[in-house]
Design an enzyme around this catalytic site. Structure first.
Site, PDB file in Angstrom:
ATOM      1  N   ARG A  97      -0.316  -9.352  13.223  1.00  0.00           N
ATOM      2  CA  ARG A  97      -1.029  -8.166  12.443  1.00  0.00           C
ATOM      3  C   ARG A  97      -1.856  -9.058  11.416  1.00  0.00           C
ATOM      4  NH1 ARG A  97       4.450  -5.229  10.752  1.00  0.00           N
ATOM      5  NH2 ARG A  97       2.775  -3.956   9.702  1.00  0.00           N
TER       6      ARG A  97
ATOM      7  N   ARG B 272      -9.340   0.685   9.072  1.00  0.00           N
ATOM      8  CA  ARG B 272      -9.272  -0.479   9.333  1.00  0.00           C
ATOM      9  C   ARG B 272     -10.334  -1.497  10.244  1.00  0.00           C
ATOM     10  NH1 ARG B 272      -3.371   0.164   8.899  1.00  0.00           N
ATOM     11  NH2 ARG B 272      -1.986  -1.795   9.447  1.00  0.00           N
TER      12      ARG B 272
ATOM     13  N   LYS C 236       0.978  -1.263  -0.017  1.00  0.00           N
ATOM     14  CA  LYS C 236       0.007  -0.060   0.034  1.00  0.00           C
ATOM     15  C   LYS C 236       0.908   1.436  -0.026  1.00  0.00           C
ATOM     16  CE  LYS C 236      -2.138  -1.080   3.634  1.00  0.00           C
ATOM     17  NZ  LYS C 236      -1.619  -2.257   4.267  1.00  0.00           N
TER      18      LYS C 236
ATOM     19  N   ARG D 209      11.220  -6.279   4.606  1.00  0.00           N
ATOM     20  CA  ARG D 209      11.230  -4.731   4.881  1.00  0.00           C
ATOM     21  C   ARG D 209      11.928  -4.568   6.270  1.00  0.00           C
ATOM     22  NH1 ARG D 209       5.165  -2.538   4.578  1.00  0.00           N
ATOM     23  NH2 ARG D 209       4.977  -3.399   6.813  1.00  0.00           N
TER      24      ARG D 209
ATOM     25  N   ARG E  34      11.658  -1.124  11.797  1.00  0.00           N
ATOM     26  CA  ARG E  34      10.309  -1.309  12.810  1.00  0.00           C
ATOM     27  C   ARG E  34      10.204  -2.627  13.361  1.00  0.00           C
ATOM     28  NH1 ARG E  34       5.443   0.043   8.520  1.00  0.00           N
ATOM     29  NH2 ARG E  34       4.450  -1.306  10.081  1.00  0.00           N
TER      30      ARG E  34
HETATM   31  P1  AMP Z   1       0.827   0.297   8.956  1.00  0.00           P
HETATM   32  O1  AMP Z   1       2.027   0.941   8.699  1.00  0.00           O
HETATM   33  O2  AMP Z   1      -0.523   0.797   8.172  1.00  0.00           O
HETATM   34  O3  AMP Z   1       1.141  -1.136   8.650  1.00  0.00           O
HETATM   35  O4  AMP Z   1       0.462   0.474  10.588  1.00  0.00           O
HETATM   36  C1  AMP Z   1       1.187   0.200  11.721  1.00  0.00           C
HETATM   37  C2  AMP Z   1       0.382  -0.033  12.770  1.00  0.00           C
HETATM   38  O5  AMP Z   1       0.043   1.140  13.087  1.00  0.00           O
HETATM   39  C3  AMP Z   1      -0.736  -1.193  12.860  1.00  0.00           C
HETATM   40  O6  AMP Z   1      -0.252  -2.801  12.990  1.00  0.00           O
HETATM   41  C4  AMP Z   1      -1.681  -0.670  13.977  1.00  0.00           C
HETATM   42  O7  AMP Z   1      -1.028  -0.929  15.085  1.00  0.00           O
HETATM   43  C5  AMP Z   1      -1.541   0.915  13.687  1.00  0.00           C
HETATM   44  N1  AMP Z   1      -2.670   1.557  13.020  1.00  0.00           N
HETATM   45  C6  AMP Z   1      -2.210   1.971  11.661  1.00  0.00           C
HETATM   46  N2  AMP Z   1      -3.243   2.446  10.996  1.00  0.00           N
HETATM   47  C7  AMP Z   1      -4.504   2.293  12.161  1.00  0.00           C
HETATM   48  C8  AMP Z   1      -5.779   2.124  12.024  1.00  0.00           C
HETATM   49  N3  AMP Z   1      -6.580   2.851  11.011  1.00  0.00           N
HETATM   50  N4  AMP Z   1      -6.613   1.763  13.148  1.00  0.00           N
HETATM   51  C9  AMP Z   1      -6.198   1.222  14.231  1.00  0.00           C
HETATM   52  N5  AMP Z   1      -4.389   1.079  14.129  1.00  0.00           N
HETATM   53  C10 AMP Z   1      -3.801   1.487  13.241  1.00  0.00           C
END
Ligand code: AMP
Length: 197
Positions: A146, A89, A14, A128, A134
């Protein structure tokens, strides 16, 4: 205005594809993962709460994320549209986004999902993790959590947009150019339908 929800499990591409979309379509990128990581790294009290959740691969409460999205949409009043990346989400967030955009006389135009199988996701995220630094990209049990959170809490968001006739899925396996070409085709088609008159 063209509002795109780019959707898919963690590691589906994404963020990477959002960069290509910005370059071609000039939309404003709004990644909740990036916004939450910035808050986490600020060392604030809120940031420390967020750290605990992110580092274990769990979702941050809806209201916290919604507040961040609201602020960033308000900051970009002149945008030609947004790419919502990593948001919504949950179906609660999806309903909230519809209401918030409606207050601005807007709506989600298209939800575009990148389809990638779980084994490929694990390989990609671990790869990654070698460069992203991270914590949530480097531990197999957190990565699995996740992916499972995605299937349980996030995947139902597809049905939410499908019911509105806004859902399109593209194959997320292939070179970056191949996947982007599929995304462009879907976006161009959606733009013709939504924004040609
Ligand atoms: P991402 O970079 O989108 O994979 O997000 C990393 C982490 O941020 C996720 O595993 C969640 O812990 C948190 N996170 C990101 N976006 C959301 C969301 N829309 N709602 C809740 N937690 C989020």
């Amino acid at each position: 205005m063209f509002n795109l929800v780019i959707f898919g499990p963690p590691g589906s591409g994404k963020g990477t594809q959002s960069e290509n979309i910005i370059n071609k379509y000039g939309l404003v990128h709004l990644s909740t993962g990036d916004l939450l990581r910035a808050e986490k790294n600020s060392g604030s009290e809120l940031g420390n709460k967020i750290k605990e959740l992110i580092d274990n691969g769990n979702l941050v409460p809806d209201s916290m994320v919604e507040e961040m999205v609201k602020k960033n949409v308000a900051k970009n009043k002149d945008a030609a549209g947004f790419i919502f990346d990593g948001f919504p989400r949950t179906t609660t967030q999806a309903a909230w986004l519809d209401n918030m955009l409606a207050e601005h006389g807007q709506s989600v135009t298209l939800m575009l999902a990148l389809d990638v199988d779980d084994n490929e996701l694990r390989t990609r995220i671990l790869e990654r993790g070698k460069v992203s630094g991270r914590a949530d990209d480097q531990n197999v049990s957190i990565i699995d959590n996740r992916i499972s959170v995605y299937h349980q809490q996030t995947q139902p968001v597809m049905d939410f947009y499908s019911a509105q006739g806004k859902f399109v899925s593209v194959d997320g396996i292939g070179s970056l150019d191949e996947v982007f070409s599929r995304i462009s085709t879907a976006m161009d088609q959606s733009m013709l339908q939504c924004c040609s008159n």
